[in-house]
Enzyme design. Structure first.
Site, PDB file in Angstrom:
ATOM      1  CG  ASP A  99      -2.079  -0.970   1.089  1.00  0.00           C
ATOM      2  OD1 ASP A  99      -2.324  -1.428  -0.046  1.00  0.00           O
ATOM      3  OD2 ASP A  99      -2.733  -1.277   2.099  1.00  0.00           O
ATOM      4  CB  SER A 141      -3.774   5.842  -0.875  1.00  0.00           C
ATOM      5  OG  SER A 141      -2.999   6.266   0.200  1.00  0.00           O
ATOM      6  CG  HIS A 202      -8.047   8.854  10.345  1.00  0.00           C
ATOM      7  ND1 HIS A 202      -7.356   8.490  11.471  1.00  0.00           N
ATOM      8  CD2 HIS A 202      -7.335   8.399   9.290  1.00  0.00           C
ATOM      9  CE1 HIS A 202      -6.246   7.862  11.113  1.00  0.00           C
ATOM     10  NE2 HIS A 202      -6.207   7.791   9.788  1.00  0.00           N
ATOM     11  CG  HIS A 296     -38.280  -0.902  24.166  1.00  0.00           C
ATOM     12  ND1 HIS A 296     -37.268  -0.645  23.274  1.00  0.00           N
ATOM     13  CD2 HIS A 296     -39.034   0.225  24.210  1.00  0.00           C
ATOM     14  CE1 HIS A 296     -37.403   0.583  22.800  1.00  0.00           C
ATOM     15  NE2 HIS A 296     -38.469   1.131  23.360  1.00  0.00           N
TER      16      HIS A 296
END
Ligand code: HCA
Ligand code: CU
Length: 383
Positions: A99, A141, A202, A296
């Site tokens: 990468d 990238s 992020h 619930h």
């Protein structure tokens, strides 16, 4: 189930727990730790694992070599700068792929490497061509993609596609992207390149999962994740939460993974880091299947789907019906009584419920208090 979302095509997870995750505060993985985490993620079924660059330190290089020698189903990647020496060392360590990244924003160009766009492209081409010759899968990238000039990054991606990369990577390095901007950028990129597209997001503004999901909807093929989302600052897309997102969209998207292992993987990493799994983590957090209000619990006891988008059984987790509070309902009390082997008539259940509520109004109570009330009412009345 009717689904109005844009469809998600087949995708791969690039687990970066041993790269981005190494950048998390306090992470210190030994080589054995790295192997143990990799073995578990391998069993889980992640398609790729990305390790820190062998350039970082001798241990980092040794770890890459050790994982390269391990029998495994995932492809082993390392994360390198667009630099020939880095690329050569990666190849020497026996990885399946590299990468490659370089900054394209004005910030990066000015304060990081100081290169022009032409120089960035030239460096990238050289590294990609070399890696292709070595039969190494390549990804290129552009770090900080969202703060880069749009035309610039598209120029870089197209040049790298033509240079023969297997994937281009979009990186939201500082966590500023939102789902719509992610969707738009990836859709545009889909029209510019023929190769695969990776997204790395992020979580500084809490959008890492939503952005990853939208990236997939827009045509991304690879998503970077880490266990529990660990990484620089507050990290990146957490694998478990992205799985929750994909599952609720279409369960069959994630059935290729060994889902009941998710909790074990997160426990392992949390233990090694000395952190706890955040209480509200989807699927594995301690309250993920905790049901409380009477309305619930009544419905969940009849059909859990009423208030559960995710079936805990699919992940080897269990649901919890909470009875020790003032919002409790009669059905939950009946359920608790049955668990204790007590079958109470309706009027008795009503009485217990009233008493539990009255006690809970005085302060926090526990399940023991509820059980005490149940047992007390079961006592034979003495005269
Ligand atoms: C970093 C680099 C990176 C790289 C992502 C990628 C980022 O700042 O540590 O290779 O696509 O977030 O930009 O993690
Ligand atoms: Cu990152």
């Amino acid at each position: 189930m009717h689904n109005r979302n844009a469809p998600v095509q087949d995708f791969h997870f690039i687990d970066s727990t041993l790269r981005e995750g190494e950048q998390f505060r306090g992470t210190h993985f030994t080589i054995d730790d790295k192997k143990e985490i990799a073995r578990l993620l391998d069993r889980f079924g992640v398609e790729y694992m990305e390790l820190s660059t062998p350039v970082a330190s001798p241990q980092s290089a040794e770890a890459v070599r050790a994982l390269a020698d391990m029998p495994r189903g995932f492809k082993l990647l390392t994360h390198i700068r667009a630099d020939m020496d880095d690329a050569k060392l990666a190849v020497d360590c026996g990885v399946d792929g590299a990468d490659v990244y370089i900054g394209t924003s004005n910030y990066m160009r000015e304060y990081s490497h100081g290169k022009s766009l032409e120089q960035v492209i030239e460096m990238g081409q050289r590294v990609v061509e070399y890696l292709n010759e070595q039969n190494i899968e390549t990804r290129f990238s552009t770090e900080d993609t969202f703060r880069s000039n749009f035309a610039d990054v598209m120029t870089v991606y197209r040049a790298m596609d033509l240079a023969g990369v297997d994937r281009v990577g979009v990186a939201d390095t500082v966590g500023i992207a939102d789902p719509l901007s992610t969707y738009n950028l990836i859709s545009n990129l889909r029209d510019v390149v023929n190769c695969d597209i990776e997204f790395h997001g992020h979580n500084d503004s809490g959008c890492a999962v939503a952005n990853a999901f939208c990236a997939l909807q827009a045509g991304a093929t690879h998503i970077d994740t880490t266990v529990l989302g660990i990484g620089e600052r507050n990290g990146i897309t957490p694998m478990g939460t992205l799985i929750a997102r994909l599952y609720t969209c279409d369960k069959s998207l994630v059935e290729k993974y060994d889902l009941p292992l998710l909790g074990e993987i997160e426990d392992l990493v949390a233990r090694k880091l000395g952190i706890v799994i955040p209480f509200n983590t989807p699927i594995t957090g301690e309250v993920a299947f905790h049901h409380k209000a009477g309305v619930h619990t009544k419905a969940v006891l009849q059909n859990p789907t009423t208030y559960e988008a995710i079936d805990p059984d699919d992940f080897g987790m269990s649901r919890f019906i909470d009875v020790a509070h003032r919002l409790v309902g009669r059905n939950a009390i009946r359920n608790r009584a049955l668990t204790l082997g007590l079958e109470l008539p309706e009027d008795m259940l009503r009485l217990v419920t009233t008493q539990v509520k009255a006690l809970a109004d005085l302060g926090p109570i526990t399940i023991r208090d509820v059980d005490d009330i149940l047992y007390e009412l079961m006592q034979p009345v003495e005269d």
